[in-house]
Motif scaffolding. Structure first.
Motif, PDB file in Angstrom:
ATOM      1  N   GLY A  62     -14.348  -1.181 -44.453  1.00  0.00           N
ATOM      2  CA  GLY A  62     -14.442  -1.507 -43.034  1.00  0.00           C
ATOM      3  C   GLY A  62     -15.843  -1.399 -42.466  1.00  0.00           C
ATOM      4  N   ARG A  63     -16.710  -0.694 -43.167  1.00  0.00           N
ATOM      5  CA  ARG A  63     -18.113  -0.593 -42.760  1.00  0.00           C
ATOM      6  C   ARG A  63     -18.985  -1.630 -43.464  1.00  0.00           C
ATOM      7  N   ALA A  64     -18.411  -2.312 -44.441  1.00  0.00           N
ATOM      8  CA  ALA A  64     -19.181  -3.288 -45.211  1.00  0.00           C
ATOM      9  C   ALA A  64     -18.895  -4.724 -44.800  1.00  0.00           C
ATOM     10  N   VAL A  65     -17.670  -4.997 -44.360  1.00  0.00           N
ATOM     11  CA  VAL A  65     -17.287  -6.369 -44.029  1.00  0.00           C
ATOM     12  C   VAL A  65     -16.799  -6.425 -42.580  1.00  0.00           C
ATOM     13  N   PRO A  66     -16.737  -7.619 -41.983  1.00  0.00           N
ATOM     14  CA  PRO A  66     -16.206  -7.732 -40.620  1.00  0.00           C
ATOM     15  C   PRO A  66     -14.793  -7.166 -40.522  1.00  0.00           C
ATOM     16  N   ARG A  67     -14.457  -6.629 -39.367  1.00  0.00           N
ATOM     17  CA  ARG A  67     -13.189  -5.923 -39.181  1.00  0.00           C
ATOM     18  C   ARG A  67     -11.983  -6.779 -39.568  1.00  0.00           C
ATOM     19  N   LYS A  68     -11.946  -8.022 -39.135  1.00  0.00           N
ATOM     20  CA  LYS A  68     -10.769  -8.847 -39.403  1.00  0.00           C
ATOM     21  C   LYS A  68     -10.641  -9.206 -40.883  1.00  0.00           C
ATOM     22  N   VAL A  69     -11.759  -9.296 -41.575  1.00  0.00           N
ATOM     23  CA  VAL A  69     -11.704  -9.509 -43.025  1.00  0.00           C
ATOM     24  C   VAL A  69     -11.141  -8.267 -43.692  1.00  0.00           C
ATOM     25  N   ALA A  70     -11.630  -7.103 -43.276  1.00  0.00           N
ATOM     26  CA  ALA A  70     -11.127  -5.846 -43.832  1.00  0.00           C
ATOM     27  C   ALA A  70      -9.632  -5.701 -43.588  1.00  0.00           C
ATOM     28  N   MET A  71      -9.184  -6.027 -42.380  1.00  0.00           N
ATOM     29  CA  MET A  71      -7.777  -5.877 -42.049  1.00  0.00           C
ATOM     30  C   MET A  71      -6.891  -6.816 -42.868  1.00  0.00           C
ATOM     31  N   GLU A  72      -7.369  -8.031 -43.098  1.00  0.00           N
ATOM     32  CA  GLU A  72      -6.599  -8.950 -43.940  1.00  0.00           C
ATOM     33  C   GLU A  72      -6.488  -8.416 -45.357  1.00  0.00           C
ATOM     34  N   MET A  73      -7.598  -7.913 -45.899  1.00  0.00           N
ATOM     35  CA  MET A  73      -7.576  -7.340 -47.241  1.00  0.00           C
ATOM     36  C   MET A  73      -6.602  -6.162 -47.301  1.00  0.00           C
ATOM     37  N   LEU A  74      -6.624  -5.312 -46.278  1.00  0.00           N
ATOM     38  CA  LEU A  74      -5.806  -4.103 -46.268  1.00  0.00           C
ATOM     39  C   LEU A  74      -4.331  -4.395 -46.033  1.00  0.00           C
ATOM     40  N   PHE A  75      -4.033  -5.363 -45.172  1.00  0.00           N
ATOM     41  CA  PHE A  75      -2.646  -5.660 -44.826  1.00  0.00           C
ATOM     42  C   PHE A  75      -1.935  -6.511 -45.866  1.00  0.00           C
ATOM     43  N   THR A  76      -2.682  -7.344 -46.577  1.00  0.00           N
ATOM     44  CA  THR A  76      -2.053  -8.250 -47.551  1.00  0.00           C
ATOM     45  C   THR A  76      -2.233  -7.792 -48.991  1.00  0.00           C
TER      46      THR A  76
ATOM     47  N   HIS B 102      -4.281  -9.013 -50.873  1.00  0.00           N
ATOM     48  CA  HIS B 102      -4.680 -10.193 -51.624  1.00  0.00           C
ATOM     49  C   HIS B 102      -6.161 -10.109 -51.994  1.00  0.00           C
ATOM     50  N   PRO B 103      -6.534 -10.479 -53.218  1.00  0.00           N
ATOM     51  CA  PRO B 103      -7.924 -10.368 -53.654  1.00  0.00           C
ATOM     52  C   PRO B 103      -8.816 -11.428 -53.037  1.00  0.00           C
ATOM     53  N   ILE B 104     -10.079 -11.091 -52.903  1.00  0.00           N
ATOM     54  CA  ILE B 104     -11.080 -12.076 -52.505  1.00  0.00           C
ATOM     55  C   ILE B 104     -12.027 -12.316 -53.675  1.00  0.00           C
ATOM     56  N   SER B 105     -12.595 -13.490 -53.720  1.00  0.00           N
ATOM     57  CA  SER B 105     -13.494 -13.873 -54.808  1.00  0.00           C
ATOM     58  C   SER B 105     -14.867 -13.241 -54.622  1.00  0.00           C
ATOM     59  N   ALA B 106     -15.678 -13.344 -55.652  1.00  0.00           N
ATOM     60  CA  ALA B 106     -17.052 -12.848 -55.575  1.00  0.00           C
ATOM     61  C   ALA B 106     -17.827 -13.580 -54.482  1.00  0.00           C
ATOM     62  N   GLN B 107     -17.617 -14.884 -54.367  1.00  0.00           N
ATOM     63  CA  GLN B 107     -18.336 -15.655 -53.342  1.00  0.00           C
ATOM     64  C   GLN B 107     -17.910 -15.243 -51.940  1.00  0.00           C
TER      65      GLN B 107
ATOM     66  N   ALA C 193     -16.751 -12.277 -51.197  1.00  0.00           N
ATOM     67  CA  ALA C 193     -17.310 -10.929 -51.046  1.00  0.00           C
ATOM     68  C   ALA C 193     -18.778 -11.000 -50.625  1.00  0.00           C
ATOM     69  N   LEU C 194     -19.498 -11.966 -51.173  1.00  0.00           N
ATOM     70  CA  LEU C 194     -20.896 -12.168 -50.789  1.00  0.00           C
ATOM     71  C   LEU C 194     -20.994 -12.676 -49.354  1.00  0.00           C
ATOM     72  N   LEU C 195     -20.149 -13.638 -49.016  1.00  0.00           N
ATOM     73  CA  LEU C 195     -20.152 -14.210 -47.674  1.00  0.00           C
ATOM     74  C   LEU C 195     -19.912 -13.143 -46.612  1.00  0.00           C
ATOM     75  N   HIS C 196     -19.016 -12.205 -46.897  1.00  0.00           N
ATOM     76  CA  HIS C 196     -18.634 -11.199 -45.907  1.00  0.00           C
ATOM     77  C   HIS C 196     -19.432  -9.904 -46.006  1.00  0.00           C
ATOM     78  N   GLY C 197     -20.338  -9.805 -46.981  1.00  0.00           N
ATOM     79  CA  GLY C 197     -21.219  -8.650 -47.046  1.00  0.00           C
ATOM     80  C   GLY C 197     -20.741  -7.498 -47.900  1.00  0.00           C
TER      81      GLY C 197
ATOM     82  N   PHE D 125     -12.136  -8.692 -55.692  1.00  0.00           N
ATOM     83  CA  PHE D 125     -12.087  -7.436 -54.958  1.00  0.00           C
ATOM     84  C   PHE D 125     -10.810  -7.395 -54.122  1.00  0.00           C
ATOM     85  N   ALA D 126     -10.136  -6.241 -54.145  1.00  0.00           N
ATOM     86  CA  ALA D 126      -8.874  -6.149 -53.410  1.00  0.00           C
ATOM     87  C   ALA D 126      -8.599  -4.704 -53.013  1.00  0.00           C
TER      88      ALA D 126
END
Length: 290
Positions: free
Chosen positions: A175-189, A191-196, A198-202, A156-157
């Motif tokens: 931003g409503r699904a994952v913690p704010r700082k996780v969302a911001m890292e995804m948006l600013f970089t 960079h993709p996150i893995s399925a695991q 994505a599960l960890l962060h909701g 997911f990216a």
């Protein structure tokens, strides 16, 4: 330095697989953008534009809007899925060039927002069945669905920043699904996150082996079908309404809804059946008994 190079290369690869490829092929004129099937109150919407990596073109958005809202009175659940390595690559960048004009761009994003809002406004749960890559508005689609089941290989990216188009609308759902700082890292970089992760962060509800994805998603839909449609509809609407309220106001609203729930026939049928130790017979309507 080497670590940064690897990250940039990974991000570039994701962009190649999503944005670049999704905007580089023409849709076959005789191929439907989606394929819908229905069984026992469950509608499955399969994205069917693999040459464009199931991009959310304006045509695809309108087709999805129709698939989601057409003849839904008998439905109990909706599943959105796509075969192959890319679930959805987001918007079709060929529709976002300056020659298409500002009015066309407005229509694209208005249509996308309408479709995303429809998913959460529908009276039935919508489940994303994700196998492969979901980027930008495709990631937004996953985050918007009520439930999301992903295969272990999914990623997911929100990589819009890397092509000069910040993922502002995907950020609403992500931003409503994952913690704010996780969302911001995804948006600013980007960079993709893995399925695991994505599960960890909701971002997703469950991660399963790829060969079990369809089976596990269907199990969830079938469990939903065991409950009263009217109670599910009331619960879904209330959940989203209370999430936007201050805590005390949320309790005030939900207390009122619980009382209303008790006043409909299926609310009393469920309680009566539990006390009498029998299986409830749902009416699926909102008829009041008191």
């Amino acid at each position: 330095m080497m670590g940064r190079t690897l990250v940039n290369f990974a991000t570039f690869s994701i962009l190649r697989r999503s944005f670049s490829l999704s905007s580089g092929c023409l849709q076959c004129s005789n191929q439907p953008l989606t394929v819908c099937t229905e069984s026992n109150g469950i509608r499955k919407i399969c994205l069917n534009d693999p040459k464009k990596r199931n991009a959310l073109s304006l045509s695809m958005l309108k087709r999805l809007q129709d698939d989601l809202t057409r003849d839904i009175d008998h439905l109990r659940a909706i599943i959105i899925t796509a075969p192959g390595k890319v679930f959805c690559a987001g918007h079709d960048l060929k529709e976002l060039r300056s020659e298409d004009g500002r009015q066309h761009h407005i229509e694209v994003f208005q249509s996308c927002s309408e479709m995303m809002n429809t998913i959460q406004d529908l009276p039935v749960p919508v489940i994303a069945e994700v196998s492969g890559l979901a980027t930008a508005a495709g990631c937004q689609l996953v985050a918007t669905c009520d439930i999301a089941v992903a295969s272990e290989k999914s990623q997911f990216a929100t990589p819009g920043v890397n092509v000069g188009l910040f993922c502002s609308t995907p950020a609403v759902a992500v931003g409503r699904a994952v913690p704010r700082k996780v969302a911001m890292e995804m948006l600013f970089t980007g960079h993709p996150i893995s399925a695991q992760d994505a599960l960890l962060h909701g971002l997703v509800s469950k991660v399963v082996p790829e060969d079990k994805l369809e089976e596990e998603t269907m199990k969830i839909a079938e469990r939903i079908c065991e409950s009263s449609r009217s109670v599910i509809a009331l619960g879904k609407a209330t959940f989203y309404a209370q999430m936007n309220l201050e805590r005390k106001e949320a309790y005030k609203l939900t207390s009122q809804v619980m009382v209303e729930n008790l006043s409909i026939s299926d609310g009393q049928e469920g309680i009566k059946s539990f006390i009498e130790k029998k299986k409830p017979i749902w009416s699926h309507n909102t008829n009041k008994v008191h």
